[in-house]
Design an enzyme around this catalytic site. Structure first.
Site, PDB file in Angstrom:
ATOM      1  N   ASP A 421     -20.232  -9.873  26.658  1.00 46.74           N
ATOM      2  CA  ASP A 421     -18.871  -9.507  26.791  1.00 46.74           C
ATOM      3  C   ASP A 421     -18.320  -8.855  25.636  1.00 46.74           C
ATOM      4  O   ASP A 421     -17.960  -9.451  24.521  1.00 46.74           O
ATOM      5  CB  ASP A 421     -18.104 -11.039  27.111  1.00 46.74           C
ATOM      6  CG  ASP A 421     -16.649 -10.741  27.337  1.00 46.74           C
ATOM      7  OD1 ASP A 421     -16.072  -9.665  27.203  1.00 46.74           O
ATOM      8  OD2 ASP A 421     -16.102 -11.631  27.979  1.00 46.74           O
ATOM      9  N   HIS A 422     -17.794  -7.482  25.864  1.00 49.63           N
ATOM     10  CA  HIS A 422     -17.396  -6.716  24.741  1.00 49.63           C
ATOM     11  C   HIS A 422     -16.076  -7.014  24.123  1.00 49.63           C
ATOM     12  O   HIS A 422     -15.443  -6.442  23.234  1.00 49.63           O
ATOM     13  CB  HIS A 422     -17.251  -5.309  25.234  1.00 49.63           C
ATOM     14  CG  HIS A 422     -17.859  -4.263  24.199  1.00 49.63           C
ATOM     15  ND1 HIS A 422     -17.795  -4.615  22.936  1.00 49.63           N
ATOM     16  CD2 HIS A 422     -18.249  -2.958  24.250  1.00 49.63           C
ATOM     17  CE1 HIS A 422     -18.296  -3.497  22.289  1.00 49.63           C
ATOM     18  NE2 HIS A 422     -18.559  -2.464  23.110  1.00 49.63           N
ATOM     19  N   ARG A 423     -15.252  -7.777  24.832  1.00 52.93           N
ATOM     20  CA  ARG A 423     -14.071  -8.538  24.269  1.00 52.93           C
ATOM     21  C   ARG A 423     -14.400  -9.303  23.034  1.00 52.93           C
ATOM     22  O   ARG A 423     -13.439  -9.400  22.131  1.00 52.93           O
ATOM     23  CB  ARG A 423     -13.399  -9.355  25.372  1.00 52.93           C
ATOM     24  CG  ARG A 423     -12.800  -8.585  26.482  1.00 52.93           C
ATOM     25  CD  ARG A 423     -12.132  -9.456  27.666  1.00 52.93           C
ATOM     26  NE  ARG A 423     -13.114 -10.444  28.104  1.00 52.93           N
ATOM     27  CZ  ARG A 423     -12.782 -11.409  29.004  1.00 52.93           C
ATOM     28  NH1 ARG A 423     -11.516 -11.403  29.661  1.00 52.93           N
ATOM     29  NH2 ARG A 423     -13.784 -12.193  29.331  1.00 52.93           N
ATOM     30  N   VAL A 425     -17.998  -9.848  21.804  1.00 52.70           N
ATOM     31  CA  VAL A 425     -19.127  -9.340  21.043  1.00 52.70           C
ATOM     32  C   VAL A 425     -18.877  -7.758  21.099  1.00 52.70           C
ATOM     33  O   VAL A 425     -19.102  -7.113  21.836  1.00 52.70           O
ATOM     34  CB  VAL A 425     -20.597  -9.651  21.666  1.00 52.70           C
ATOM     35  CG1 VAL A 425     -21.740  -9.253  20.975  1.00 52.70           C
ATOM     36  CG2 VAL A 425     -20.558 -11.260  21.954  1.00 52.70           C
TER      37      VAL A 425
END
Length: 451
Positions: A421-423, A425
């Site tokens: 999850d780029h929010r 990581v």
């Protein structure tokens, strides 16, 4: 004198509002004991076995296999106590009167299945439809013979009825080819494929029905209802894909030493009753990487606008069960020794594939592994399990040309795929976790150094 009691479909502790009756283990007239499994139901997450709450005699089954039933609806009547009825089939089972709150669509408290946690249900039952008011009488009605009573119920066994319901086929419109005109699985499957089979006037018992001529299927289509575990899985995947911004990174790894370690541990007495596989080392490597990089084991709380870092690991393992993909998890996997982890992995896989995973097994996961290698797949871009920040895909291990100390050699290698999850990581953290897992699988001794 026997008291007739009704067992209502309980909430098994996950806030469900309905479930499908999969299979009855009893029939009218059977003696049952308190705690004896009487029925299997399928919820949105798992297949659950329900036990009888009483000793007694089954008077009547109030729901058929394949039927979808609301929580709180009676599904079986049991004659409890002495003087049980000689003919349970004739026992009078009063129709349950809906509570005023349920009829109005207000929250209602339902029974909770023992062993799955006790909580007040916050679910709201669907409002019952009021009976339609009679319209003005038609000018011309049907012949009197048609008004003499309801049409006879189609003859079909419960599994056939379930199949027909799943395929959207009306049994009332089929002409059966079985004994006494009963409808068979073949009849239902032919109807689903487009063959024309129309029920004719009622036949006398013992007179076989004429088999209708087959009609070629226009498209050879099959329609499978989306329900139960598969329905939940689909909704969860869509929600995850369109909520968390996914990023996937790949790393090809030489796992020759890990494969050798897996063979060696099988010879140790601590693993005598187990079948440890390379997945055991992948799991241990990920657990070690989580300890080194705690943020990878977290969740995004949209309502609170917080990142929840979890300092425990409930390790999810994706399992392809007959009813769809499920992700049971090993609770507190970070505290386990290698033999304990191996035992838990083996038990999880067996119960998951058998469809015996409970709602508790499926709840509370923090990070997941999916072993796509068992399907002969090298890599993929796995979708996050909802509520988790990362998922690791373990690809198939195969002989691969590899450069070792400047020389070309044949090594056992695989591809690791980490979606996150780029929010939560960023690329640096995701790369660090993937790099650490790969390093430990290349040299398992690193697990000892980093643990």
């Amino acid at each position: 004198m026997a008291e007739l009691k009704e067992f209502k479909l309980p909430d098994v502790g996950e806030g469900l509002t309905e479930a499908d009756i999969v299979a009855w283990h009893v029939k009218p007239g059977d003696q049952v004991e308190d705690g004896q499994v009487i029925v299997e139901i399928e919820t949105a997450k798992a297949v659950v076995e329900l036990p009888s709450p009483w000793d007694g005699t089954v008077a009547r089954l109030l729901a058929e296999e394949g039927q979808t039933v609301d929580v709180g609806t009676p599904i079986i009547a049991v004659a409890v106590g002495s003087g049980q009825a000689d003919d349970p089939e004739r026992a009078q089972v009063p129709a349950p009167a809906p509570a005023a709150s349920a009829a109005a669509g207000e929250p209602e408290r339902h029974a909770v299945l023992v062993g799955y946690g006790v909580k007040a249900s916050s679910t709201t039952r669907r409002a019952r439809k009021a009976p339609a008011l009679a319209a003005e009488p038609p000018v011309a009605g049907p012949p009197a013979a048609e008004l003499s009573g309801p049409a006879p119920r189609a003859l079909a066994k419960p599994p056939v009825r379930k199949l027909a319901k799943d395929l959207g086929i009306s049994l009332a419109e089929l002409a059966g080819s079985g004994p006494d005109g009963s409808i068979t699985r073949d009849d239902v499957q032919r109807a689903a494929a487009g063959d024309t089979q129309v029920r004719s006037a009622p036949r006398e018992k013992g007179v076989p029905a004429a088999r209708p001529a087959a009609v070629a299927s226009p498209g050879g289509e099959e329609r499978i209802p989306i329900r139960g575990v598969r329905k939940h899985m689909a909704a969860a995947m869509v929600s995850s894909a369109f909520t968390a911004p996914h990023v996937t990174e790949f790393l090809q790894v030489d796992v020759t030493e890990t494969m050798a370690a897996a063979r060696r541990v099988r010879e140790l007495p601590e693993f005598a009753e187990l079948r440890p596989s390379p997945l055991l080392f992948v799991a241990r490597a990920l657990l070690t990487a989580v300890r080194r990089h705690p943020l990878i084991n977290s969740a995004w709380d949209q309502d609170a606008q917080q990142i929840v870092v979890k300092h425990y690991v409930n390790l999810g393992i994706a399992v392809a069960a007959d009813r769809g993909l499920i992700v049971p998890n090993i609770k507190n996997a970070h505290e386990m020794s290698l033999p304990e982890l191996a035992s838990s992995l083996q038990a999880l896989a067996e119960t998951g594939r058998a469809g015996k995973a409970t709602p508790a097994d499926l709840a509370g996961g923090t990070i997941t592994i999916t072993n796509v290698g068992v399907f002969g797949v090298d890599a993929g871009t796995p979708i996050l399990t909802p509520g988790e920040a990362a998922i690791l895909a373990f690809g198939q291990v195969k002989d691969t040309p590899w450069v070792v100390d400047g020389q070309l050699a044949v090594r056992q290698a695989c591809t690791l795929s980490l979606s996150f999850d780029h929010r939560i990581v960023d690329g640096a953290l995701g790369s660090a976790v993937l790099r650490d897992v790969g390093a430990m699988l290349t040299d398992p001794v690193r697990m000892l150094a980093w643990s």
